[in-house]
Design an enzyme around this catalytic site. Sequence first.
Site, PDB file in Angstrom:
ATOM      1  CG  ASP A   1      -1.643   1.257   1.489  1.00 55.70           C
ATOM      2  OD1 ASP A   1      -1.632   2.122   0.603  1.00 55.70           O
ATOM      3  OD2 ASP A   1      -2.259   1.388   2.571  1.00 55.70           O
TER       4      ASP A   1
ATOM      5  CG  ASP B   1      -9.207   4.528   0.967  1.00 59.90           C
ATOM      6  OD1 ASP B   1      -8.645   5.207   1.849  1.00 59.90           O
ATOM      7  OD2 ASP B   1      -8.575   3.820   0.157  1.00 59.90           O
TER       8      ASP B   1
END
Length: 607
Positions: A8, A193
Amino acid sequence: MEKVIGIDLGTTNSCVAIVENGSPVVIPNRGGYKTTPSMVAVTEAGKRIVGHIAKRQAITNAENTVYAAKRLIGRKWNSPQVKNSVATSSYRIVEGPHADVRIVLREKEYSVPEISAMILQEMKVIAEDYLGEPVKKAVVTVPAYFNDNQRQATKDAGEIAGLDVIRIINEPTAAALAYGFGRNLEKTVAVYDFGGGTFDISILEIAQNGVFKVIATAGDTFLGGEDIDARVIDWLVQGFKTEHNVDLRQDRMALQRLKDAAEKAKCELSAVRETEINLPFIISSGRNEALHLQRTLDRKTLEELSADLVERTVEICKQTLEDAKLEKKDVEEVILVGGMTRMPKIQEAVAQFFDREPGKGVHPDEVVALGASIQGAALVDDKQEMILLDVTPHALGIMTFGNFFEELIPANTTVPTHRTKVFTTSRDNQTAVKILVMQGDSEKAEENELLGEFILTGLRRAPKGTVEVEVTFEINADGIVSVRAKDLETSLEQSIQVTATSGLTRDEISSMIQNAQGELLDRRASEEFETHRQEAEKLIAEIERLFPQVEQIVATSDFGRDAIDKARNIVDRAKQAIARKDLDAVKEHVEGLSRTQRMFKGVVART
Ligand code: AMP
């Protein structure tokens, strides 16, 4: 089976995970932290540093410390977002050779993929240290709303870092994978998100047989925690100006301290209702007198300062539900991802909009990397039954006469996908056709992102309208666009010239790969040297501590004196090798030193 890591690559923090014995785990870095700041710096001595050590020195080396590089990746120099970053960053951003963006650190210009590559390389090293073996393959996540240029630039970053990025996946999709993995769910979920730099929302259907299908996605790649920090910074700067008539923005170091303090205060206000911002000696008044900044920020003020930003995320959620042709009640679970979702006001806004409490089951900082590692494992393991169907966030099309945008692949189409279009010549003996490929959601071509210019050359000379060229526009599973062209009569594939719009050329990437490899080898060597140096110095200290005692005991015999001389000699040579930074010699002396130390200990113990 080959190991694949999931990375990520965040605006603020990055995280790496891997599937071990069928379960995804986050890999901690050397300091034991599960996330690593996405920060890169070059020190005065010219050394590159990444992660926590870069963050720790950011205030004193503000001009040479890069944060939030992800906000610049794949963007063009003249975009409004870049202008914004140029005005607010403490590091220098300049125009690159392809109207792209370059960052200047200690007089040297770096492309944004190179900076991101340093972070990716750090994540690769963290994984390699943990696994004890080299890692090559990775799945890297990007915000769902990233366009082709941003995805391509992220892939380039992976390549520069020495990784084979086998798939790029969207962050909210990765989060949904981690949430649903192995649970045999059948549910429609929304992933909200909100991270340091970007906001994304995706709506997915999770089906029993391991199918994860994205129905719609949307977002804003320039809306994140950094913008909320900026509001707090503005508030502090304004207040200071009113009080002292001094503009703190003039001073890069003051700005970096403000940035740190603003973010810290924002995070604290997720847990407490009021916090003190205290920055002594923030700037000089110009009359040789130091000024201090001291203010109290309460949660309500923070919420007011950021209200429109939070509202914007809610608006995007609304739009996405409409695009998905769903009602709020159809969404059975809301998953919160990204550090900003710890802010109570944001949790409240999400709960209010979806009319349900968001699920608390996933860790907002780790879930994206975990999902990436799950996808990575699935890609190399044929037995894994998991199907991921994602969508393209933007429409793909071409510019037509009159500056209009002709849509070929609509937004929210499942990828991979392709469309073909037949172009005919519009003039007699026309030998070339120019096609401008664009991505975006506006009818006006200029409001969309230009991905590339494709010039079909070498067409047969013939009357207008008689030469037909079939052009295939393709979006692969990474969301990356490619174009092929074929002359329909001759079936010959056409040559396509691609003019990079903001990306790097192959030559540039190759030379950056070499630089990055060189840096890594240097770094690995210096880490190895450091380990052996520490070992050698520990032994030297121990030997030197024992010297007087041993000398007293053995000095009476020739044999003893000889041993003492030899020991002195070995200590001296080891010290010299350390001073010369001669790794091989230090390694060699560690052997001799440890023999000497054992002998000394033996002598002392026997008497
Ligand atoms: P991410 O990109 O997911 O790592 O999110 C980082 C963003 O979340 C940064 O803007 C952080 O300041 C913010 N953040 C982290 N922890 C908190 C917290 N406890 N409260 C509010 N914001 C936070």
